[in-house]
Motif scaffolding. Structure first.
Motif, PDB file in Angstrom:
ATOM      1  N   UNK A 148       0.803  -1.501  -0.117  1.00  0.00           N
ATOM      2  CA  UNK A 148      -0.370  -0.093  -0.110  1.00  0.00           C
ATOM      3  C   UNK A 148       0.756   0.992   0.117  1.00  0.00           C
ATOM      4  N   UNK A 149       2.216   1.301   0.827  1.00  0.00           N
ATOM      5  CA  UNK A 149       2.616   2.184   0.940  1.00  0.00           C
ATOM      6  C   UNK A 149       4.199   2.700  -0.283  1.00  0.00           C
ATOM      7  N   UNK A 150       3.993   1.991  -1.524  1.00  0.00           N
ATOM      8  CA  UNK A 150       4.239   1.587  -2.591  1.00  0.00           C
ATOM      9  C   UNK A 150       3.247   2.147  -3.774  1.00  0.00           C
ATOM     10  N   UNK A 151       2.130   2.031  -3.409  1.00  0.00           N
ATOM     11  CA  UNK A 151       0.827   2.250  -4.350  1.00  0.00           C
ATOM     12  C   UNK A 151       0.257   3.673  -4.423  1.00  0.00           C
ATOM     13  N   UNK A 152       0.921   4.723  -2.569  1.00  0.00           N
ATOM     14  CA  UNK A 152       0.378   5.281  -2.873  1.00  0.00           C
ATOM     15  C   UNK A 152       1.152   6.139  -2.130  1.00  0.00           C
ATOM     16  N   UNK A 153       2.334   5.726  -3.344  1.00  0.00           N
ATOM     17  CA  UNK A 153       4.039   6.706  -2.394  1.00  0.00           C
ATOM     18  C   UNK A 153       4.280   7.486  -1.978  1.00  0.00           C
ATOM     19  N   UNK A 154       4.134   7.012  -0.600  1.00  0.00           N
ATOM     20  CA  UNK A 154       4.447   7.591   0.827  1.00  0.00           C
ATOM     21  C   UNK A 154       5.581   6.881   1.376  1.00  0.00           C
ATOM     22  N   UNK A 155       6.072   8.463   1.562  1.00  0.00           N
ATOM     23  CA  UNK A 155       7.833   8.867   1.926  1.00  0.00           C
ATOM     24  C   UNK A 155       7.889   9.545   3.348  1.00  0.00           C
ATOM     25  N   UNK A 156       8.911   9.964   3.787  1.00  0.00           N
ATOM     26  CA  UNK A 156       9.425  10.959   4.882  1.00  0.00           C
ATOM     27  C   UNK A 156       8.428  12.015   4.530  1.00  0.00           C
ATOM     28  N   UNK A 157       8.317  12.712   4.939  1.00  0.00           N
ATOM     29  CA  UNK A 157       6.793  13.780   5.515  1.00  0.00           C
ATOM     30  C   UNK A 157       5.607  14.021   4.966  1.00  0.00           C
ATOM     31  N   UNK A 158       5.309  12.591   4.378  1.00  0.00           N
ATOM     32  CA  UNK A 158       3.725  12.583   3.601  1.00  0.00           C
ATOM     33  C   UNK A 158       2.823  12.345   5.250  1.00  0.00           C
ATOM     34  N   UNK A 159       1.507  13.722   4.563  1.00  0.00           N
ATOM     35  CA  UNK A 159       0.469  13.345   5.117  1.00  0.00           C
ATOM     36  C   UNK A 159      -0.171  12.256   5.890  1.00  0.00           C
ATOM     37  N   UNK A 160      -0.551  11.055   6.248  1.00  0.00           N
ATOM     38  CA  UNK A 160      -1.096  10.009   5.892  1.00  0.00           C
ATOM     39  C   UNK A 160      -2.789  10.043   6.427  1.00  0.00           C
TER      40      UNK A 160
END
Length: 277
Positions: A58-70
């Motif tokens: 899911x993180x890869x599909x959503x491009x989650x990285x440092x500072x991403x607000x989720x």
């Protein structure tokens, strides 16, 4: 409080995985609860199908990285909230209906020192207590099956996302309509609402305003995972009995056995939905 809300809270207040049980396991393994790291929770708090690998997908599909607000819809004990905050450096807010689980999630967040990047609020995902366009990503894992209005929930996800924001979620689907007895069993044991299909989930997301990137059928993937989880729940039930902690209600165990059977027969299944605002 309506019947759907009351049933979901009843179910999760008696769930075989709890903050109390997690702390008891850590205490038994370490002898104390000082200096617990986020990684030490992972064997105990990743209450979703496929564990860490599923969250990484899911993180890869959503491009989650440092500072991403989720925002994590139906955050439970906060396992995904803590994982994304620690592993990816994201800033994560969980929304959890059941007050006892939201409180337990906050206690576990504090235990591992992630308060600056992680939090779980008590709230309803049909009426999310977040401002318009305040997050980059919405995630959810196998939980919207407890929510009575999926269209409203997806509209709320669209509302809180910024332009270009991403929705990445997994949930139950019905590959075949449930019989009346099975539907009642799923409701009584696990507070399961009427389920979407692979097609209708995509339709609801588009109706909410999303552009659907992928709607992946996870039914085959879930089969062996859920058999393992059933064995885990049976083990947790026995451990809870020995420890004198809540064991979960009998209807849950009866319904979960049938759930695994229905997944194996492909009458129920799973979806991974990825969409963009």
């Amino acid at each position: 409080m309506n019947d759907a809300t009351a049933q979901a809270i009843y179910f999760y207040d008696r769930h075989p995985m709890s903050g109390q049980i997690i702390k008891a396991k850590l205490q038994a393994a370490r002898g104390h609860l000082d200096g617990v790291t986020p990684e030490e929770l992972w064997p105990h708090d990743q209450d979703h199908y496929g564990g860490i690998a599923a969250t990484d997908a899911l993180a890869a599909a959503a491009s989650i990285g440092p500072g991403t607000e989720v925002a994590d819809f139906c955050a439970g004990l906060g396992g995904t909230v803590r994982y994304l905050a620690h592993r990816y450096g994201a800033d994560v807010t969980g929304i959890e209906l059941t007050a006892s689980r939201a409180q337990a999630a906050e206690e576990l967040i504090a235990l591992v020192g992630l308060q600056e990047r992680a939090r779980v609020r008590q709230g309803n995902v049909m009426y999310v207590p977040l401002a318009d366009e305040c997050v980059d990503v919405v995630v959810s894992q196998e939980a919207l099956c407890h929510v009575p209005d999926h269209a409203k929930t997806l509209s709320e996800a669209f509302r809180v996302l910024r332009k270009g924001g991403r929705l990445a979620m997994t949930d139950w689907i019905a590959n075949k309509p449930l019989s009346v007895p099975d539907a009642k069993l799923m409701w009584d044991g696990m507070a399961i609402q009427p389920l979407e299909t692979l097609a209708t989930y995509g339709e609801l997301a588009r109706a909410a305003g999303f552009r659907v990137e992928a709607a992946t059928d996870l039914t085959e993937e879930w089969g062996p995972i859920l058999k393992q989880r059933l064995a885990m729940y049976q083990r947790l039930r026995e451990e809870a009995r020995v420890a004198g902690t809540p064991m979960g209600h009998d209807a849950f165990h009866e319904s979960y056995i049938r759930f695994v059977d229905l997944i194996t027969k492909r009458e129920l299944g799973g979806i991974r939905l990825v969409a963009v605002k």
